[in-house]
Design a protein around this motif. Structure first.
Motif, PDB file in Angstrom:
ATOM      1  N   TYR A   1      23.198  -6.907   3.585  1.00 13.77           N
ATOM      2  CA  TYR A   1      21.525  -5.708   3.887  1.00 13.77           C
ATOM      3  C   TYR A   1      20.576  -5.721   3.292  1.00 13.77           C
ATOM      4  O   TYR A   1      19.039  -5.573   4.186  1.00 13.77           O
ATOM      5  CB  TYR A   1      22.369  -4.536   3.857  1.00 13.77           C
ATOM      6  N   PHE A   2      20.600  -5.506   1.921  1.00  9.86           N
ATOM      7  CA  PHE A   2      19.768  -5.832   0.898  1.00  9.86           C
ATOM      8  C   PHE A   2      18.609  -7.271   1.046  1.00  9.86           C
ATOM      9  O   PHE A   2      17.139  -6.857   1.466  1.00  9.86           O
ATOM     10  CB  PHE A   2      19.730  -6.136  -0.553  1.00  9.86           C
ATOM     11  N   ASP A   3      19.211  -8.404   1.753  1.00 12.35           N
ATOM     12  CA  ASP A   3      18.854  -9.449   1.837  1.00 12.35           C
ATOM     13  C   ASP A   3      18.075  -9.670   3.288  1.00 12.35           C
ATOM     14  O   ASP A   3      16.265 -10.573   3.151  1.00 12.35           O
ATOM     15  CB  ASP A   3      19.845 -10.854   1.855  1.00 12.35           C
ATOM     16  N   GLU A   4      18.354  -8.902   3.906  1.00 13.39           N
ATOM     17  CA  GLU A   4      17.726  -9.013   5.625  1.00 13.39           C
ATOM     18  C   GLU A   4      16.880  -8.253   5.420  1.00 13.39           C
ATOM     19  O   GLU A   4      15.760  -7.919   6.108  1.00 13.39           O
ATOM     20  CB  GLU A   4      18.778  -8.543   6.206  1.00 13.39           C
ATOM     21  N   ARG A   5      16.247  -6.868   4.593  1.00 15.69           N
ATOM     22  CA  ARG A   5      15.405  -6.349   4.300  1.00 15.69           C
ATOM     23  C   ARG A   5      14.800  -5.975   2.877  1.00 15.69           C
ATOM     24  O   ARG A   5      13.868  -5.103   2.348  1.00 15.69           O
ATOM     25  CB  ARG A   5      15.961  -4.431   4.046  1.00 15.69           C
ATOM     26  N   GLU A   6      14.472  -7.557   2.232  1.00 13.37           N
ATOM     27  CA  GLU A   6      14.514  -7.566   0.714  1.00 13.37           C
ATOM     28  C   GLU A   6      12.743  -7.035   0.735  1.00 13.37           C
ATOM     29  O   GLU A   6      12.416  -6.091  -0.413  1.00 13.37           O
ATOM     30  CB  GLU A   6      14.119  -8.712   0.077  1.00 13.37           C
ATOM     31  N   GLN A   7      11.638  -7.302   1.514  1.00 10.54           N
ATOM     32  CA  GLN A   7      10.585  -6.470   1.189  1.00 10.54           C
ATOM     33  C   GLN A   7      10.641  -4.738   1.227  1.00 10.54           C
ATOM     34  O   GLN A   7      10.243  -4.114   0.497  1.00 10.54           O
ATOM     35  CB  GLN A   7       9.759  -7.131   2.070  1.00 10.54           C
ATOM     36  N   THR A   8      11.710  -3.859   1.478  1.00 12.11           N
ATOM     37  CA  THR A   8      11.466  -2.930   1.602  1.00 12.11           C
ATOM     38  C   THR A   8      11.714  -2.054  -0.004  1.00 12.11           C
ATOM     39  O   THR A   8      11.610  -1.611   0.195  1.00 12.11           O
ATOM     40  CB  THR A   8      12.630  -1.911   2.221  1.00 12.11           C
ATOM     41  N   PHE A   9      12.169  -3.170  -1.029  1.00 13.59           N
ATOM     42  CA  PHE A   9      13.477  -2.187  -1.770  1.00 13.59           C
ATOM     43  C   PHE A   9      12.140  -3.401  -2.878  1.00 13.59           C
ATOM     44  O   PHE A   9      12.429  -3.936  -4.146  1.00 13.59           O
ATOM     45  CB  PHE A   9      14.007  -3.103  -2.520  1.00 13.59           C
ATOM     46  N   ARG A  10      10.320  -3.953  -2.656  1.00 12.89           N
ATOM     47  CA  ARG A  10       9.713  -3.887  -3.626  1.00 12.89           C
ATOM     48  C   ARG A  10       9.541  -3.093  -4.273  1.00 12.89           C
ATOM     49  O   ARG A  10       9.181  -2.315  -3.763  1.00 12.89           O
ATOM     50  CB  ARG A  10       8.679  -4.982  -3.391  1.00 12.89           C
ATOM     51  N   ALA A  11       9.593  -3.203  -5.888  1.00 11.80           N
ATOM     52  CA  ALA A  11       8.556  -2.399  -6.966  1.00 11.80           C
ATOM     53  C   ALA A  11       7.019  -2.084  -6.165  1.00 11.80           C
ATOM     54  O   ALA A  11       6.440  -3.546  -6.581  1.00 11.80           O
ATOM     55  CB  ALA A  11       8.956  -2.008  -7.816  1.00 11.80           C
ATOM     56  N   LYS A  12       6.414  -1.352  -6.025  1.00  9.67           N
ATOM     57  CA  LYS A  12       4.135  -1.514  -5.604  1.00  9.67           C
ATOM     58  C   LYS A  12       4.111  -1.282  -7.299  1.00  9.67           C
ATOM     59  O   LYS A  12       4.458  -1.188  -8.364  1.00  9.67           O
ATOM     60  CB  LYS A  12       4.739  -0.366  -5.059  1.00  9.67           C
ATOM     61  N   GLU A  13       2.680  -1.663  -6.964  1.00  9.73           N
ATOM     62  CA  GLU A  13       1.778  -2.462  -8.082  1.00  9.73           C
ATOM     63  C   GLU A  13       1.776  -0.081  -8.661  1.00  9.73           C
ATOM     64  O   GLU A  13       1.308  -0.073  -7.998  1.00  9.73           O
ATOM     65  CB  GLU A  13       0.422  -2.718  -7.603  1.00  9.73           C
ATOM     66  N   PHE A  14       1.509  -1.224  -9.704  1.00 10.16           N
ATOM     67  CA  PHE A  14       0.993   0.262 -10.855  1.00 10.16           C
ATOM     68  C   PHE A  14      -0.134   0.136 -11.921  1.00 10.16           C
ATOM     69  O   PHE A  14      -0.012  -0.688 -11.953  1.00 10.16           O
ATOM     70  CB  PHE A  14       2.095   1.206 -11.239  1.00 10.16           C
ATOM     71  N   ARG A  15      -1.237   1.300 -11.500  1.00 12.37           N
ATOM     72  CA  ARG A  15      -1.859   1.174 -12.599  1.00 12.37           C
ATOM     73  C   ARG A  15      -2.164   2.926 -12.876  1.00 12.37           C
ATOM     74  O   ARG A  15      -1.472   4.168 -12.542  1.00 12.37           O
ATOM     75  CB  ARG A  15      -3.197   1.165 -11.461  1.00 12.37           C
TER      76      ARG A  15
END
Length: 633
Positions: free
Chosen positions: A218-232
């Motif tokens: 499930y994670f591999d198929e939706r990997e982009q969903t679980f990205r850490a966003k850029e923080f500033r």
């Protein structure tokens, strides 16, 4: 190299070779653009419209003027790249092409606007008037602020008046078709009664616990969903009326004065009066009519005798602000009881108004209930001078080379540090962070970089926000181990929704098969509710996407839709639409709302026909060079 060419040309063989070489060079120049010198600088022509053209310089000037106006409205800097992404450059070009096409059509028809006519029309524009009279200094200031000289503005207005005269010919008399008005009436006013119950998520049963292998897949198929966003990390300073307002310094008397000024519009409904109105060419005719009305004659009978259109005479229930002539409104609302108002003479004649009924104003909020809100409003208005003082003080400090925190401290402003925020305004815990100027600041901050001296961002209430980017934590892909629990929750929720949807489909099939919704709900120990008078409009008890689904099925039909706490199963019991009356106020309002859209469509077709007739050609290379589109690609 030049010496070699000179030596080579000393004999006939060398001269022959040089002729061949130079011929190749000349042909190359002709192919790659030097030929424009002999073709009248066509690289400066952005578009050809019949015998007219739009030049690169005209386009750039118009684009910069529009960009400046957008910046003034938004009260912040807007880059050419932002404008290009929004399609502003193409809009400017299309406008210029339209203007050239209209100019040529006007010439073909022998139309022109003289200086005297243009000056008279400009003098009649309210924007250029002070106390009802043309103000030359105001006119010059407005023209200057728009980037024009007095002469160029006059020329622009002459063209604009001519274009308007031409397009008015096209759209005069355009009225929305009755069939279209009726269709909108039916769409707006169809009301349905719906029986429904909510199938909770628990009705789908407990989902099986997924294995590690299933979670990993499930994670591999939706990997982009679980990205850490850029923080500033940001340092921000805000100087706005909202933050500098001092509510405690506003007296009750000031708040009460504002309350009396606005209570009719803001906290209730203003007074309305049922009015009939007759307009006469002369004051004598009006006085004769007043005498007959005071003698006991009914205004409707007088209207019929004068063969006036009842639609023009009977205004219905109107507010004071509804009168186009303020003096007429003053006369009508000066009456303390129904009767005949004082006649008023204006440009259309002498107006005699008869008040048939008075509907008093209704107040829904007392002064005590509105006091704190009004004090806040007054305090915000009074904070304006302090906002401007802080702005100038901070800008003076920054101009002296001081960093933002030091400049703010020197001006007496508060500095705030936001340790980590993403481009959606959320922290690392996923919770929303209150950011000054909201999305506008985030957009500017994520377009900047560490150490960059940034322009201020305007707040919606007329304030300013300064910011610095202190650090950037780049976006990254989270590992499976980091988000394993989150993946498990997401997978369970998705499986539960799928099971609930299948259960709902099965229930809807049973209802369509003849089982009543009451029996189905009773078997599930759920309560059936009824929603009446459901229209295609927002209402507090139902989400708009749910209402949309109610209208996707025919009366008597059933269906289901996802809601916050499960799946809503529904049956449309009946549908009713009130009769269509083309003379009703609603129908007239719909027609007035439709008219501009129909006129715009007609004008687009007309202009499109002109451009086709004039065989518009666009120099794509010149356009890319002028807009920078080619570089971005």
């Amino acid at each position: 190299m030049l010496e070699g060419l000179r030596v080579a040309s000393q004999n006939w063989i060398g001269r022959a070779i040089m002729a061949v070489v130079m011929g190749v060079i000349v042909i190359s120049f002709a192919i790659w653009g030097i030929g424009d010198v002999f073709r009248g600088f066509t690289s400066q022509r952005l578009a050809k419209v019949g015998s007219g053209e739009v030049t690169v310089e005209q386009f750039r000037s118009a684009f910069q003027n529009d960009l400046r106006r957008v910046q003034q409205r938004m009260r912040r800097a807007v880059t050419a790249e932002e404008a290009h992404r929004a399609g502003m450059d193409l809009q400017v070009l299309e406008r210029l092409i339209t203007e050239v096409a209209l100019d040529q059509k006007a010439r073909n028809m022998g139309l022109a606007t003289g200086d005297e006519t243009a000056q008279r029309l400009i003098a009649n524009e309210k924007a250029f008037q002070t106390d009802g009279k043309f103000d030359a200094e105001k006119f010059k200031a407005i023209a200057r602020d728009a980037g024009y000289t007095e002469r160029s503005f006059l020329a622009e207005q002459k063209a604009a008046y001519l274009h308007k005269a031409l397009t008015d010919i096209v759209i005069t008399g355009v009225e929305p078709p009755k069939l279209m008005i009726e269709a909108i009436h039916r769409f707006r006013n169809e009301a349905r009664s719906v029986d429904y119950f909510v199938l909770p998520v628990s009705a789908a049963g407990d989902a099986a616990k997924p294995s590690d292998e299933e979670l990993k897949k499930y994670f591999d198929e939706r990997e982009q969903t679980f990205r850490a966003k850029e923080f500033r990390k940001l340092t921000v300073v805000e100087a706005s009326p909202a933050t500098l307002a001092k509510i405690n310094e506003v007296s009750d008397d000031d708040a009460r004065k504002l309350y009396e000024d606005v209570k009719g519009k803001r906290y209730g409904t203003p007074e309305k009066r049922e009015v009939s109105q007759l307009v006469f060419k002369t004051e004598k005719e009006a006085q004769d009519a007043v005498a007959r009305l005071k003698g006991g004659m009914d205004v409707d009978a007088l209207s019929a005798e004068l063969k006036r259109n009842p639609k023009d005479v009977n205004l219905g229930l109107v507010e004071k602000r509804d009168f186009g002539d303020a003096k007429v409104g003053e006369a009508v609302f000066a009456l303390t009881q129904p009767g005949i108002a004082q006649p008023v003479t204006n440009a259309f004649g002498t107006v005699v108004s008869v008040v048939k009924k008075i509907v008093p104003s209704v107040t829904t909020k007392t002064f005590e209930q509105a006091k704190s809100e009004l004090k806040g409003e007054i305090a915000v208005q009074r904070a304006g001078p302090e906002v401007r003082r802080l702005h100038d003080a901070i800008e003076d400090q920054r101009a002296a080379g001081k960093p933002l925190a030091e400049a703010a401290a020197g001006a007496g402003a508060q500095t705030r540090v936001i340790d980590a925020v993403d481009d959606a305004g959320r922290g690392k815990d996923g919770k929303a962070i209150e950011v000054p100027a909201g999305a506008d600041l985030l957009k500017a901050a994520f377009a900047s970089d560490v150490g960059v001296d940034n322009e201020t961002v305007a707040t919606r209430d007329g304030g300013y926000v300064w910011f610095e980017v202190n650090a950037i934590e780049p976006a990254r892909q989270k590992s499976f181990e980091e988000v394993k629990d989150t993946v498990a929750d997401a997978m369970r929720a998705e499986n539960a929704q799928k099971a609930l949807s299948a259960k709902a489909d099965e229930i809807v099939a049973r209802i369509k098969g003849g089982q009543s919704i009451d029996d189905v709900a009773k078997g599930l120990k759920l309560e059936v509710k009824r929603a009446t008078d459901v229209k295609r409009a927002q209402r507090p008890d139902l989400a708009i996407n749910t209402i949309v689904q109610f209208f996707e099925v025919a009366p008597g039909g059933s269906g289901s839709v996802t809601v916050d706490d499960g799946r809503l199963i529904f049956v449309v019991k009946d549908a009713q639409t009130p009769p269509f009356d083309p003379t009703s106020i609603e129908s007239k309002t719909i027609a007035e709302q439709l008219k501009p859209a129909l006129q715009n469509d007609l004008l687009e077709q007309y202009v499109g026909g002109l451009e086709k007739a004039f065989n518009v050609e666009i120099n794509q290379k010149a356009l890319e060079a002028a807009t920078g589109a080619g570089k971005e690609e």
